[in-house]
Design a protein around this motif. Structure first.
Motif, PDB file in Angstrom:
ATOM      1  N   LEU A  64       4.517  -1.894   0.363  1.00  0.00           N
ATOM      2  CA  LEU A  64       3.940  -2.364   1.625  1.00  0.00           C
ATOM      3  C   LEU A  64       3.239  -3.690   1.347  1.00  0.00           C
ATOM      4  O   LEU A  64       2.189  -3.724   0.713  1.00  0.00           O
TER       5      LEU A  64
ATOM      6  N   THR B 275      -5.080  -2.469   6.806  1.00  0.00           N
ATOM      7  CA  THR B 275      -5.404  -1.068   6.538  1.00  0.00           C
ATOM      8  C   THR B 275      -4.822  -0.163   7.627  1.00  0.00           C
ATOM      9  O   THR B 275      -4.251   0.903   7.338  1.00  0.00           O
TER      10      THR B 275
ATOM     11  N   MET C 162      -1.063   0.186   7.127  1.00  0.00           N
ATOM     12  CA  MET C 162      -0.752   1.057   5.985  1.00  0.00           C
ATOM     13  C   MET C 162      -0.984   2.522   6.335  1.00  0.00           C
ATOM     14  O   MET C 162      -0.217   3.399   5.932  1.00  0.00           O
TER      15      MET C 162
ATOM     16  N   ALA D 106       0.882  -0.218  -2.179  1.00  0.00           N
ATOM     17  CA  ALA D 106       0.219  -1.309  -1.465  1.00  0.00           C
ATOM     18  C   ALA D 106       0.116  -2.512  -2.389  1.00  0.00           C
ATOM     19  O   ALA D 106      -0.212  -2.375  -3.568  1.00  0.00           O
TER      20      ALA D 106
ATOM     21  N   VAL E 271      -8.201   1.065   1.030  1.00  0.00           N
ATOM     22  CA  VAL E 271      -6.742   1.090   0.961  1.00  0.00           C
ATOM     23  C   VAL E 271      -6.257   2.437   0.428  1.00  0.00           C
ATOM     24  O   VAL E 271      -5.305   3.026   0.946  1.00  0.00           O
TER      25      VAL E 271
ATOM     26  N   THR F 226      -5.893   5.327   2.822  1.00  0.00           N
ATOM     27  CA  THR F 226      -4.780   5.353   3.777  1.00  0.00           C
ATOM     28  C   THR F 226      -3.742   6.384   3.361  1.00  0.00           C
ATOM     29  O   THR F 226      -2.917   6.794   4.188  1.00  0.00           O
TER      30      THR F 226
ATOM     31  N   VAL G 275      -1.717   5.805   0.467  1.00  0.00           N
ATOM     32  CA  VAL G 275      -0.688   5.210  -0.386  1.00  0.00           C
ATOM     33  C   VAL G 275      -0.781   5.828  -1.782  1.00  0.00           C
ATOM     34  O   VAL G 275      -1.837   6.307  -2.208  1.00  0.00           O
TER      35      VAL G 275
END
Length: 309
Positions: A235, A240, A243, A263, A275, A278, A280
């Motif tokens: 990504l 944010t 994502m 990410a 992050v 999220t 990921v």
């Protein structure tokens, strides 16, 4: 300089056990020493100020907090310069977190050799410890989440294997090592191939079984790759909120269970946890290796140095 076959077998085995090639590390050390001693020259300052045969003890210690890496390589430098006249003791394991004043390595041997080797040993250990320290800071920021921090290929030429080793010492995860062990489809490849799915299919056709990751810049590309069964998706430079939506799309998709999301792009440690939360799987950080600040380590002779051996 000590040839490879005359170096301590246990030290070479220890370096090999980290995943590094000890012969390659030895060659690197020789090239580094050649910068200080071109054509077999001698250390003029040490030769002039230190009596031949003088021996002593030196300690390498941390000047500030951090995570150490490369101490075995520093030990190798001393052995390359002074051979079996050197004894390395009191070395803490790579990956150890240290504070100001903490000793990390002690070396005993001929003073001329110790001081000739000092800067090369410190250059390597300080840089690799800086990488490990930066990585450990990201690991700490992600603590309690499922995300892992990844390195990149943004490494210093000739030092990739060592820098990636230092990332592991800091608790991070290595991404691909080079261009052949994994395909990484970036925006320029997507343009050249005519889209994310055609690019993915081209790699699969040319290199069956090779891991492949594809970069996306929007959610439509993500959906198309999930439909195609892509298992690694990057990504790129997403907010944010985007994502978070990408993770939700992956989780709902019937083929999404096999896909990992990474990410990347302009991420800072201040945003790390935001992050990671999220959902990921990975966060890739070029700064771990391309712009790292060294961990300040210094070598100090003990006051009783200067005796004859």
């Amino acid at each position: 300089m000590t040839p490879y076959d005359d170096l301590p077998v246990d030290l070479l085995g220890e370096i090999a056990a980290t995943g590094l090639d000890p012969r390659a590390v030895h060659d690197l050390v020789l090239r580094a020493l050649e910068e200080d001693l071109p054509g077999g020259a001698e250390d003029a300052t040490s030769a002039a100020t230190i009596p031949a045969g003088a021996t002593g003890t030196a300690d390498i210690g941390a000047r500030r907090p951090g995570t150490v890496a490369g101490l075995g390589i520093a030990a190798l430098v001393f052995h390359v310069v002074a051979g079996d006249a050197v004894q390395v003791t009191g070395r803490v394991p790579d990956g150890t977190r240290v504070g100001p004043g903490d000793p990390v390595l002690t070396v005993v041997g001929p003073l001329r050799g110790l001081l000739t080797a000092e800067r090369t040993a410190l250059n390597l250990a300080c840089h690799l410890s800086g990488v490990a320290t930066a990585t450990a800071a990201w690991v700490d920021a992600l603590d309690g989440t499922s995300a892992r921090v990844l390195d990149t290929r943004k490494t210093l030429p000739g030092l990739r294997a060592l820098q990636k080793y230092a990332v592991r010492c800091g608790g991070g995860v290595n991404h691909r090592f080079g261009l052949a062990d994994m395909a990484m489809v970036k925006d320029n490849h997507v343009i050249a191939a005519g889209g994310v799915v055609p690019a993915l299919e081209a790699v699969r056709a040319a290199y069956p079984g090779l891991p492949v990751e594809v970069e996306v810049t929007d959610l439509d590309q993500l959906r198309a790759l999930l439909d195609a069964g892509c298992e690694r998706i990057l990504l790129d430079n997403m907010s944010t909120a985007t994502m978070t939506e990408a993770v939700a799309i992956r989780n709902r998709h019937p083929r999404g269970g096999a896909a990992t999301l990474e990410a990347s792009g302009g991420l800072t440690i201040e945003r790390a946890r935001e992050v990671a939360e999220t959902g990921v799987d990975f966060i890739s950080v070029g700064a771990l290796t391309h712009s790292v600040v060294v961990l300040d380590l210094g070598l100090d002779l003990r006051e009783d140095a200067g005796g004859s051996g």
